[in-house]
Motif scaffolding. Structure first.
Motif, PDB file in Angstrom:
ATOM      1  N   HIS A   1     182.424 114.964 -38.465  1.00 27.49           N
ATOM      2  CA  HIS A   1     181.247 114.118 -38.281  1.00 27.49           C
ATOM      3  C   HIS A   1     181.124 113.850 -36.781  1.00 27.49           C
ATOM      4  N   THR A   2     180.221 114.591 -36.136  1.00 25.32           N
ATOM      5  CA  THR A   2     180.146 114.528 -34.678  1.00 25.32           C
ATOM      6  C   THR A   2     179.079 113.579 -34.154  1.00 25.32           C
ATOM      7  N   TYR A   3     178.160 113.172 -35.033  1.00 28.31           N
ATOM      8  CA  TYR A   3     177.142 112.219 -34.593  1.00 28.31           C
ATOM      9  C   TYR A   3     176.541 111.518 -35.792  1.00 28.31           C
ATOM     10  N   ASP A   4     175.889 110.411 -35.532  1.00 25.86           N
ATOM     11  CA  ASP A   4     175.147 109.680 -36.550  1.00 25.86           C
ATOM     12  C   ASP A   4     173.677 109.680 -36.149  1.00 25.86           C
ATOM     13  N   THR A   5     172.810 109.847 -37.115  1.00 24.75           N
ATOM     14  CA  THR A   5     171.382 109.737 -36.861  1.00 24.75           C
ATOM     15  C   THR A   5     170.993 108.280 -37.059  1.00 24.75           C
ATOM     16  N   VAL A   6     170.603 107.635 -35.978  1.00 23.76           N
ATOM     17  CA  VAL A   6     170.224 106.228 -36.046  1.00 23.76           C
ATOM     18  C   VAL A   6     168.834 106.065 -35.437  1.00 23.76           C
ATOM     19  N   PRO A   7     168.023 105.175 -36.009  1.00 22.15           N
ATOM     20  CA  PRO A   7     166.680 104.970 -35.454  1.00 22.15           C
ATOM     21  C   PRO A   7     166.743 104.260 -34.113  1.00 22.15           C
ATOM     22  N   VAL A   8     165.752 104.528 -33.284  1.00 22.21           N
ATOM     23  CA  VAL A   8     165.672 103.878 -31.978  1.00 22.21           C
ATOM     24  C   VAL A   8     164.511 102.880 -32.003  1.00 22.21           C
ATOM     25  N   ALA A   9     164.715 101.749 -31.376  1.00 21.44           N
ATOM     26  CA  ALA A   9     163.652 100.761 -31.216  1.00 21.44           C
ATOM     27  C   ALA A   9     163.328 100.692 -29.727  1.00 21.44           C
TER      28      ALA A   9
ATOM     29  N   GLY B   1     161.451 108.480 -36.095  1.00 24.96           N
ATOM     30  CA  GLY B   1     161.699 107.369 -35.171  1.00 24.96           C
ATOM     31  C   GLY B   1     160.524 107.132 -34.243  1.00 24.96           C
ATOM     32  N   TRP B   2     159.938 108.215 -33.742  1.00 25.23           N
ATOM     33  CA  TRP B   2     158.769 108.094 -32.867  1.00 25.23           C
ATOM     34  C   TRP B   2     157.626 107.409 -33.615  1.00 25.23           C
ATOM     35  N   LEU B   3     157.357 107.865 -34.833  1.00 29.18           N
ATOM     36  CA  LEU B   3     156.247 107.300 -35.598  1.00 29.18           C
ATOM     37  C   LEU B   3     156.489 105.837 -35.963  1.00 29.18           C
ATOM     38  N   ARG B   4     157.748 105.456 -36.210  1.00 28.49           N
ATOM     39  CA  ARG B   4     158.043 104.034 -36.466  1.00 28.49           C
ATOM     40  C   ARG B   4     157.677 103.191 -35.246  1.00 28.49           C
TER      41      ARG B   4
END
Length: 88
Positions: free
Chosen positions: A17-25, A50-53
């Motif tokens: 597990h090399t990364y986590d996908t997390v939303p950006v604010a 994330g962009w659309l959020r």
């Protein structure tokens, strides 16, 4: 490691597990940059999400039902696409 069985190579796979996908604010400065942006390139479907959020937030549409967010004009006129599916 690998081994051979009946002339066929067999491998042992270890998932890392090399990364986590997390939303950006976006902060206020990033929101201003976003509003002035004409073209955006994405590396993954989750980046589009994330962009659309953040577009929804900047347009005051965060509370709209998902179907309403897809109505042209409700997303700031943004068109976004990415090939592939979202990974988890």
């Amino acid at each position: 490691g690998s081994r051979e069985v009946d002339g066929v190579a067999c491998f042992e796979v270890t998932r890392l597990h090399t990364y986590d996908t997390v939303p950006v604010a976006f902060d206020d400065g990033q929101m201003k940059l976003m509003a002035a942006t004409d073209v955006v390139c994405f590396g993954s479907p989750s980046a589009v999400d994330g962009w659309l959020r953040n577009v929804d937030k900047s347009q005051g549409h965060s509370d709209l039902p998902e179907q309403m967010k897809k109505v042209p004009g409700n997303n700031g006129g943004v068109l976004a696409s990415c090939i592939g599916t979202t990974t988890t």
